[in-house]
Design a protein around this motif. Structure first.
Motif, mmCIF file in Angstrom:
data_model
loop_
_atom_site.group_PDB
_atom_site.id
_atom_site.type_symbol
_atom_site.label_atom_id
_atom_site.label_comp_id
_atom_site.label_asym_id
_atom_site.label_seq_id
_atom_site.Cartn_x
_atom_site.Cartn_y
_atom_site.Cartn_z
ATOM 1 N N ARG A 114 0.830 -1.168 -0.108
ATOM 2 C CA ARG A 114 0.123 -0.071 0.137
ATOM 3 C C ARG A 114 0.851 1.302 0.113
ATOM 4 O O ARG A 114 1.752 1.331 0.743
ATOM 5 C CB ARG A 114 -0.943 -0.167 1.238
ATOM 6 C CG ARG A 114 -2.007 1.290 1.144
ATOM 7 C CD ARG A 114 -2.797 1.147 2.342
ATOM 8 N NE ARG A 114 -2.068 1.679 3.491
ATOM 9 C CZ ARG A 114 -2.628 1.584 4.633
ATOM 10 N NH1 ARG A 114 -4.010 1.725 4.896
ATOM 11 N NH2 ARG A 114 -2.018 2.055 5.861
ATOM 12 N N ARG A 124 0.485 5.400 -0.056
ATOM 13 C CA ARG A 124 -0.293 6.825 0.176
ATOM 14 C C ARG A 124 0.457 7.877 0.021
ATOM 15 O O ARG A 124 1.410 8.233 0.778
ATOM 16 C CB ARG A 124 -0.962 6.627 1.530
ATOM 17 C CG ARG A 124 -1.739 5.304 1.907
ATOM 18 C CD ARG A 124 -2.601 5.332 2.954
ATOM 19 N NE ARG A 124 -3.733 6.126 2.858
ATOM 20 C CZ ARG A 124 -4.915 6.704 3.333
ATOM 21 N NH1 ARG A 124 -4.551 6.888 4.601
ATOM 22 N NH2 ARG A 124 -5.675 7.286 2.980
ATOM 23 N N SER A 143 3.783 7.382 2.327
ATOM 24 C CA SER A 143 3.820 6.347 3.187
ATOM 25 C C SER A 143 3.732 5.067 2.593
ATOM 26 O O SER A 143 2.928 4.736 1.610
ATOM 27 C CB SER A 143 2.378 6.485 4.140
ATOM 28 O OG SER A 143 2.342 5.324 4.844
ATOM 29 N N LYS A 159 -14.416 10.161 -0.009
ATOM 30 C CA LYS A 159 -13.547 9.152 -0.597
ATOM 31 C C LYS A 159 -14.051 8.805 -1.893
ATOM 32 O O LYS A 159 -15.313 8.351 -1.785
ATOM 33 C CB LYS A 159 -13.244 8.137 0.585
ATOM 34 C CG LYS A 159 -12.492 7.048 -0.223
ATOM 35 C CD LYS A 159 -11.921 5.881 0.892
ATOM 36 C CE LYS A 159 -11.008 6.539 1.834
ATOM 37 N NZ LYS A 159 -10.624 5.328 2.763
ATOM 38 N N ALA A 183 -5.644 12.733 0.616
ATOM 39 C CA ALA A 183 -4.747 11.369 0.307
ATOM 40 C C ALA A 183 -5.256 10.773 -0.959
ATOM 41 O O ALA A 183 -6.255 10.878 -1.407
ATOM 42 C CB ALA A 183 -5.232 10.238 1.472
ATOM 43 N N GLU A 236 -4.358 6.773 -2.773
ATOM 44 C CA GLU A 236 -3.902 5.337 -2.169
ATOM 45 C C GLU A 236 -3.888 4.459 -3.193
ATOM 46 O O GLU A 236 -5.190 4.675 -4.236
ATOM 47 C CB GLU A 236 -4.620 4.863 -1.303
ATOM 48 C CG GLU A 236 -4.249 3.468 -0.549
ATOM 49 C CD GLU A 236 -5.268 3.019 0.612
ATOM 50 O OE1 GLU A 236 -5.950 2.000 0.300
ATOM 51 O OE2 GLU A 236 -5.334 3.695 1.750
ATOM 52 N N PHE A 280 -3.195 0.129 -3.653
ATOM 53 C CA PHE A 280 -3.205 -0.962 -2.911
ATOM 54 C C PHE A 280 -3.328 -2.138 -3.643
ATOM 55 O O PHE A 280 -4.256 -2.091 -4.717
ATOM 56 C CB PHE A 280 -4.114 -1.017 -1.914
ATOM 57 C CG PHE A 280 -4.169 -2.075 -1.238
ATOM 58 C CD1 PHE A 280 -3.026 -2.670 -0.092
ATOM 59 C CD2 PHE A 280 -5.149 -3.364 -1.127
ATOM 60 C CE1 PHE A 280 -3.201 -3.760 0.788
ATOM 61 C CE2 PHE A 280 -5.273 -4.395 -0.522
ATOM 62 C CZ PHE A 280 -4.254 -4.707 0.535
#
Length: 463
Positions: free
Chosen positions: A38, A40, A61, A421, A456, A458, A460
């Protein structure tokens, strides 16, 4: 945080090589390899909830996992039941890029929870599990393992791993099941390995499922006891040389058609033994706290657009009463669920609240909960909706209101937060998302009010 070691990356390659060379006659029914990654991109603004010193950070991250497990290794037959063994090893690597100051407050508290945060692998799991333990309807796991008690309100390793023993089994009445656990852990809030955790849980199925839990904590680290006070007390406050806490809880889960309900109520009991002080410190401080968390969600169809999901959450953790000098009314387990990698995980994408602490705000030595020193305990109320997906894209919208359970003076509002989101999933093995958390500061967090933000993106993937 641990220093990088050139040997640890070699462990990763060695384990993979061993798995590929697993001998056919070793007796393993299967060999599983799993992994995930993952990444981010994160942008935080005004983490201090104070426009004069906003404490903003932007960084990338990284969170990587690799797991190896040899399953169903036959050992022997007892009482007509085959006893088998699973051996599992899991590595995890956490790290950041693009910021040299990311482990300043409040990120330092998150980083201290994990053995390493320099993107060098650490052992998240290294355990063996004995199934049908000597012919009994029980499975026993020994070693380092992931563990969550009930909903995680009382205990959750949050992906750091806990070292100890767990046992799970079926009882001969009404489909009941029971589990027990014993762990030696590290309380990252106060110091080195000093915390013993043990307890048990019983689940009783019915129309819903009732779960009764009991957690015991024995913390032997000398630490500050915030709820203790006495005339002539030094600025450092009272020191406790041993702290024992007991957390009984009950949880109820119900799935009824399109409705899902999950509620848990817990109490905190016990005592902290205070280091003698000639100025007149009390001999002990007793604990008397409680917490409640209720979640509900339901699915509903919208005209022509498909099915959406509505949800609501109400949570409360008791705060300390400043009028009592030897009683701590603040509910605060040492290792309740709070973290997800190098970020907070909780109510609100920015505030990341639990019923007892939160992310942004005052992280001085005068507070353990991340709130203004005059506030204690958190009440969180949230409502949200997931719109019907369109060509694989789904939109989540949530609103949260946070208040302090107790405050010395002034208003109790800690803040309000809007979370957005946009998600895209492919076969549950790959996903992308973009999110925004817009936090409005309340007067209980800072008198000047103001705003804080988290953005953010992301990616994944797992196998």
């Amino acid at each position: 945080m641990s220093r990088p070691s050139v040997l640890r990356p070699a462990i990763l390659a060695g384990l993979l090589a061993c798995s590929l060379a697993w001998p056919a006659g070793a007796g393993a029914a299967s060999l599983d390899i799993s992994g995930s990654y993952r990444a981010r991109v994160l942008a935080y603004s005004n983490l201090n909830l104070d426009a004069a010193i906003p404490n903003s950070h932007n960084f990338l991250s990284n969170d990587a996992r690799l797991g190896l497990a040899a399953r169903r290794i036959y050992l022997d037959t007892w009482r007509g039941e085959e006893m088998t063994m699973d051996v599992a090893v899991g590595l995890r690597a956490l790290g950041v890029a693009g910021s040299t100051a990311v482990f300043q407050a409040p990120f330092d508290r998150v980083a201290d929870h994990y053995p390493n945060t320099t993107f060098v692998p650490f052992l998240e799991k290294a355990a063996l599990e004995l199934r049908s333990f000597f012919g009994l309807p029980m499975d026993v796991t020994m070693g380092r393992q992931n563990y969550r008690l009930s909903s995680g309100l009382l205990l959750d390793d949050d992906g750091a791993g806990l070292t100890g023993v767990t046992a799970r089994g079926r009882l001969p009445w009404w489909g009941m099941s029971m589990e027990g656990f014993f762990f030696s852990a590290r309380n990252s809030q106060v110091g080195p390995n000093n915390l013993t955790l043990y307890g048990a849980s019983i689940a009783i199925p019915g129309e819903g499922t009732w779960q009764f839990n009991q957690l015991f904590e024995d913390d032997r680290q000398n630490q500050l006891q915030y709820a203790c006070s006495f005339p002539g007390m030094p600025n450092t406050g009272c020191r406790a040389y041993r702290t024992t806490r007991m957390f009984p809880s009950v949880r109820y889960q119900l799935h009824f058609g399109p409705i899902v309900f999950d509620g848990e109520a817990a109490f905190q009991l016990g005592k902290a033994r205070i280091v003698p002080d000639p100025a007149g410190a009390p001999k002990r401080v007793t604990f008397d706290g409680n917490a409640q968390v209720m979640r509900a969600k339901w699915k509903q169809r919208l005209y022509r657009t498909g099915e959406g999901i509505a949800r609501m959450t109400v949570a409360r953790g008791s705060g300390d009463n400043p009028g009592t000098t030897d009683i701590d009314e603040a509910f605060f387990p040492s290792m309740g669920h709070r973290f997800d990698g190098l970020e907070r995980s909780g109510f609100g994408d920015f505030f990341g609240a639990s019923p007892y602490d939160a992310f942004g705000g005052n992280y001085s030595t005068t507070t353990a909960n991340g709130l203004n020193r005059l506030a204690s305990g958190i009440v969180a109320v949230g409502a949200g909706y997931t719109f019907p997906s369109y060509k694989g894209f789904a939109l989540d919208v949530d609103y949260w209101l946070f208040q302090a359970d107790r405050i010395v003076q002034g208003k109790r509002t800690l803040g309000g937060e809007w979370d957005f989101k946009l998600r895209y999933n492919v076969r549950d093995i790959f996903s992308m998302s973009a999110s925004a958390a817009l936090f409005g500061v309340g007067t209980a967090s800072h008198q000047a009010l103001g705003r804080a933000r988290k953005y953010a993106f992301e990616v994944f993937g797992k196998f």
